[in-house]
Design a protein around this motif. Structure first.
Motif, PDB file in Angstrom:
ATOM      1  N   ASN A   3       0.849  -1.186   0.000  1.00 21.66           N
ATOM      2  CA  ASN A   3       0.000   0.000   0.000  1.00 21.66           C
ATOM      3  C   ASN A   3       0.891   1.245   0.000  1.00 21.66           C
ATOM      4  O   ASN A   3       1.492   1.595   1.010  1.00 21.66           O
ATOM      5  CB  ASN A   3      -0.919  -0.019   1.226  1.00 21.66           C
ATOM      6  CG  ASN A   3      -1.945   1.082   1.190  1.00 21.66           C
ATOM      7  OD1 ASN A   3      -1.939   1.915   0.294  1.00 21.66           O
ATOM      8  ND2 ASN A   3      -2.826   1.081   2.169  1.00 21.66           N
ATOM      9  N   TYR A   5      -0.006   4.324  -0.253  1.00 23.45           N
ATOM     10  CA  TYR A   5      -0.593   5.438   0.479  1.00 23.45           C
ATOM     11  C   TYR A   5      -0.152   5.439   1.934  1.00 23.45           C
ATOM     12  O   TYR A   5       0.006   6.500   2.545  1.00 23.45           O
ATOM     13  CB  TYR A   5      -2.115   5.407   0.372  1.00 23.45           C
ATOM     14  CG  TYR A   5      -2.592   5.611  -1.040  1.00 23.45           C
ATOM     15  CD1 TYR A   5      -2.395   6.822  -1.685  1.00 23.45           C
ATOM     16  CD2 TYR A   5      -3.210   4.586  -1.736  1.00 23.45           C
ATOM     17  CE1 TYR A   5      -2.801   7.021  -2.986  1.00 23.45           C
ATOM     18  CE2 TYR A   5      -3.625   4.768  -3.037  1.00 23.45           C
ATOM     19  CZ  TYR A   5      -3.420   5.991  -3.667  1.00 23.45           C
ATOM     20  OH  TYR A   5      -3.829   6.177  -4.950  1.00 23.45           O
ATOM     21  N   LYS A   6       0.077   4.266   2.490  1.00 27.62           N
ATOM     22  CA  LYS A   6       0.571   4.184   3.866  1.00 27.62           C
ATOM     23  C   LYS A   6       1.980   4.763   3.950  1.00 27.62           C
ATOM     24  O   LYS A   6       2.306   5.488   4.896  1.00 27.62           O
ATOM     25  CB  LYS A   6       0.556   2.740   4.343  1.00 27.62           C
ATOM     26  CG  LYS A   6       0.968   2.587   5.782  1.00 27.62           C
ATOM     27  CD  LYS A   6       0.871   1.149   6.235  1.00 27.62           C
ATOM     28  CE  LYS A   6       1.300   1.026   7.687  1.00 27.62           C
ATOM     29  NZ  LYS A   6       1.274  -0.342   8.151  1.00 27.62           N
ATOM     30  N   ILE A   8       3.303   7.015   1.917  1.00 25.09           N
ATOM     31  CA  ILE A   8       3.190   8.465   1.729  1.00 25.09           C
ATOM     32  C   ILE A   8       2.724   9.124   3.016  1.00 25.09           C
ATOM     33  O   ILE A   8       3.233  10.173   3.416  1.00 25.09           O
ATOM     34  CB  ILE A   8       2.244   8.782   0.547  1.00 25.09           C
ATOM     35  CG1 ILE A   8       2.869   8.325  -0.762  1.00 25.09           C
ATOM     36  CG2 ILE A   8       1.911  10.273   0.505  1.00 25.09           C
ATOM     37  CD1 ILE A   8       1.946   8.415  -1.953  1.00 25.09           C
ATOM     38  N   TYR A   9       1.782   8.493   3.687  1.00 33.69           N
ATOM     39  CA  TYR A   9       1.265   9.033   4.939  1.00 33.69           C
ATOM     40  C   TYR A   9       2.358   9.070   6.002  1.00 33.69           C
ATOM     41  O   TYR A   9       2.480  10.047   6.747  1.00 33.69           O
ATOM     42  CB  TYR A   9       0.077   8.193   5.410  1.00 33.69           C
ATOM     43  CG  TYR A   9      -0.562   8.683   6.675  1.00 33.69           C
ATOM     44  CD1 TYR A   9      -1.245   9.898   6.707  1.00 33.69           C
ATOM     45  CD2 TYR A   9      -0.472   7.952   7.857  1.00 33.69           C
ATOM     46  CE1 TYR A   9      -1.834  10.352   7.867  1.00 33.69           C
ATOM     47  CE2 TYR A   9      -1.057   8.401   9.025  1.00 33.69           C
ATOM     48  CZ  TYR A   9      -1.740   9.607   9.032  1.00 33.69           C
ATOM     49  OH  TYR A   9      -2.310  10.066  10.182  1.00 33.69           O
ATOM     50  N   TYR A  12       4.663  11.899   5.248  1.00 31.12           N
ATOM     51  CA  TYR A  12       3.984  13.142   5.607  1.00 31.12           C
ATOM     52  C   TYR A  12       4.057  13.375   7.114  1.00 31.12           C
ATOM     53  O   TYR A  12       4.374  14.470   7.572  1.00 31.12           O
ATOM     54  CB  TYR A  12       2.528  13.088   5.140  1.00 31.12           C
ATOM     55  CG  TYR A  12       1.674  14.205   5.665  1.00 31.12           C
ATOM     56  CD1 TYR A  12       1.774  15.480   5.147  1.00 31.12           C
ATOM     57  CD2 TYR A  12       0.761  13.978   6.703  1.00 31.12           C
ATOM     58  CE1 TYR A  12       0.998  16.510   5.640  1.00 31.12           C
ATOM     59  CE2 TYR A  12      -0.016  14.988   7.201  1.00 31.12           C
ATOM     60  CZ  TYR A  12       0.098  16.259   6.663  1.00 31.12           C
ATOM     61  OH  TYR A  12      -0.663  17.277   7.161  1.00 31.12           O
TER      62      TYR A  12
END
Length: 60
Positions: A3, A5-6, A8-9, A12
């Motif tokens: 994943n 998105y994990k 990227i999170y 961040y």
């Protein structure tokens, strides 16, 4: 499948944490940060002036 998105999170969150720590440090030690910036600017100006003078001596 991984994943993205994990990841990227997490990047961040790390960036937000670093910025928060930096701002907290500036709030706690404003004189240290001011003197650091002034010393850096003085050093850069001296390096520039010495390089410019050496260029003039060398006829560049």
């Amino acid at each position: 499948m991984k994943n993205i998105y994990k990841d990227i999170y997490l990047v961040y969150l790390s960036a937000v944490d670093a910025i928060t720590n930096l701002l907290d440090s500036i709030a706690r030690y404003p004189a240290m940060w001011l003197l650091t910036v002034v010393a850096t600017l003085v050093a850069v100006r001296m390096i520039y002036n010495i390089g410019y003078a050496m260029g003039q001596v060398a006829g560049l």
